[in-house]
Design an enzyme around this catalytic site. Structure first.
Site, PDB file in Angstrom:
ATOM      1  N   GLY A 138       0.808  -1.210   0.000  1.00  0.00           N
ATOM      2  CA  GLY A 138       0.000   0.000   0.000  1.00  0.00           C
ATOM      3  C   GLY A 138       0.840   1.258   0.000  1.00  0.00           C
ATOM      4  N   CYS A 139       0.407   2.243   0.771  1.00  0.00           N
ATOM      5  CA  CYS A 139       1.043   3.562   0.753  1.00  0.00           C
ATOM      6  C   CYS A 139       2.500   3.529   1.191  1.00  0.00           C
ATOM      7  CB  CYS A 139       0.268   4.523   1.649  1.00  0.00           C
ATOM      8  SG  CYS A 139      -1.429   4.849   1.108  1.00  0.00           S
ATOM      9  N   VAL A 140       2.905   2.537   1.956  1.00  0.00           N
ATOM     10  CA  VAL A 140       4.283   2.485   2.447  1.00  0.00           C
ATOM     11  C   VAL A 140       5.245   2.001   1.377  1.00  0.00           C
ATOM     12  CG1 VAL A 140       4.423   0.097   3.314  1.00  0.00           C
ATOM     13  CG2 VAL A 140       5.566   1.937   4.566  1.00  0.00           C
ATOM     14  N   ALA A 141       4.743   1.480   0.249  1.00  0.00           N
ATOM     15  CA  ALA A 141       5.600   0.766  -0.698  1.00  0.00           C
ATOM     16  C   ALA A 141       6.603   1.658  -1.403  1.00  0.00           C
ATOM     17  CB  ALA A 141       4.745   0.030  -1.725  1.00  0.00           C
ATOM     18  N   MET A 342       3.790   5.347   5.674  1.00  0.00           N
ATOM     19  CA  MET A 342       3.043   4.398   6.491  1.00  0.00           C
ATOM     20  C   MET A 342       2.086   3.612   5.609  1.00  0.00           C
ATOM     21  SD  MET A 342       2.615   7.424   9.106  1.00  0.00           S
ATOM     22  CE  MET A 342       3.419   8.378   7.838  1.00  0.00           C
TER      23      MET A 342
END
Length: 355
Positions: A138-141, A342
């Protein structure tokens, strides 16, 4: 150390004012005649002015199953991905045949063969290029992908690696879903891509002064699996978004950042730029409060949020690009910067840079 030779960001072709998207969501998600004041309030509070979508807004009512939507994702991801990688390699002064590793990440669609496999031949990469598709971060990638590229290049210092993120968040729209989580998601997320070209320590970039990756740290918080992510359903990806996420950031981020920096002989006061995923106003406020940052510290992230929305894993890479391109506002050479994001898990990824 790993050198970041180029960061190239692109956005989807159709640009809309936030109000246009709000009106489309009202038609798609709310019952006929429903009071839309809560929706309007959520979209105004997102602090997003414009966003980009893969398709014209009137096409988002066409899809009635996940398979059709995912086919659109694959075609769109290949097009935007090719544009992002080609742009990054051009800026780095390298060719597709120079690439030894291609890492692809997305959480808004799936493909087998993966998008990286579809891109390698199209772009002219060598048949022996190593590929690593990643799904689920998700957004942390964006941050985690950069960290894993760094890990790879530490062991292969002559190599060139490319990290590609493509997120087509608009395709996850859940019609006839007026839940708070869905409406918040429709207020924040946009469509875009970003590619990073990174060189090992013995393969220097062709031109320009490149920041280096010094170290990274991952942090996974126990018993937080239902705070953020997807429920995969017959109609596609249904967002899981718990309002407790900002409070988790406030409680944990400072300790994690301080411990990471201390291991590198640094403190928060040494960091000259904070490259933070533009997750949303509540997330950015929580990061600023947790780390006791000055008011301007997250201006690049807030500006990215206002201009293109939250691009999931591509967001922090767009913020990195904008930080590097800020001219006189660019961090002083030789000083440390911290890139952070995150995502589902719930987790954080910290990447220490040196400008």
């Amino acid at each position: 150390m790993t050198r970041i030779a180029a960061v190239h960001g692109v956005v989807a072709p159709h640009r809309h004012a936030q109000r246009e998207i709000t009106d489309m969501v009202a038609r798609a998600c709310l019952p006929a005649g429903a009071d839309r004041r809560a929706l309007d309030r959520l979209h105004r509070g997102a602090r997003v002015n414009t966003r980009h979508t893969l398709l014209p807004l009137d096409r988002y009512g066409e899809f009635d199953d996940f398979g059709k939507v995912n086919d659109v994702f694959i075609a769109g991801a290949v097009e935007l991905g090719a544009e992002a990688v080609a742009g990054a390699l051009r800026e780095a002064g390298l060719s597709p045949r120079d690439v030894d590793l291609l890492v692809f990440t997305s959480v808004t669609g799936i493909a087998a063969p993966s998008v990286d496999a579809r891109l390698a031949g199209r772009l002219g990469m060598r048949p022996d290029v190593k590929r690593l598709p990643v799904f689920g971060l998700g957004c942390v990638a964006g941050a985690a992908g950069l960290a894993r590229v760094h890990d790879y290049l530490l062991g292969r210092p002559h190599d060139v690696a490319v990290l590609l993120s493509v997120e087509l968040c608009s395709l996850t729209l859940q019609r006839a879903d007026a839940s708070p989580a869905n409406l918040i998601a429709t207020a924040l997320f946009g469509d875009g891509a970003a590619a990073v070209v990174a060189c090992g320590a013995r393969r220097q970039p062709a031109a320009g002064s490149a920041p280096t990756v010094v170290a990274s740290r991952s942090r996974l918080y126990p018993d937080t699996e239902r705070l953020l992510g997807w429920d995969v359903t017959a109609s596609g990806f249904r967002v899981v978004l718990d309002p407790a996420v900002p409070e988790l950031v406030r409680k944990n981020l400072a300790e994690d950042v301080d411990a990471f920096l201390a291991d590198q002989g640094l403190g928060r006061q040494d960091v000259t730029a904070w490259v933070c995923h533009a997750g949303g106003p509540r997330i950015l406020d929580a990061v600023a409060e947790a780390l006791d940052l000055p008011g301007c510290a997250l201006d690049v992230s807030r500006r990215s949020l206002a201009e293109v929305g939250n691009l999931s894993s591509a967001s922090v890479l767009h913020v990195l690009r904008d930080t590097l391109a800020s001219g006189s506002g660019r961090p002083p050479s030789g000083t440390p910067g911290l890139l952070l994001a995150m995502g589902p898990g719930f987790c954080t990824e910290l990447v220490l840079l040196r400008w």
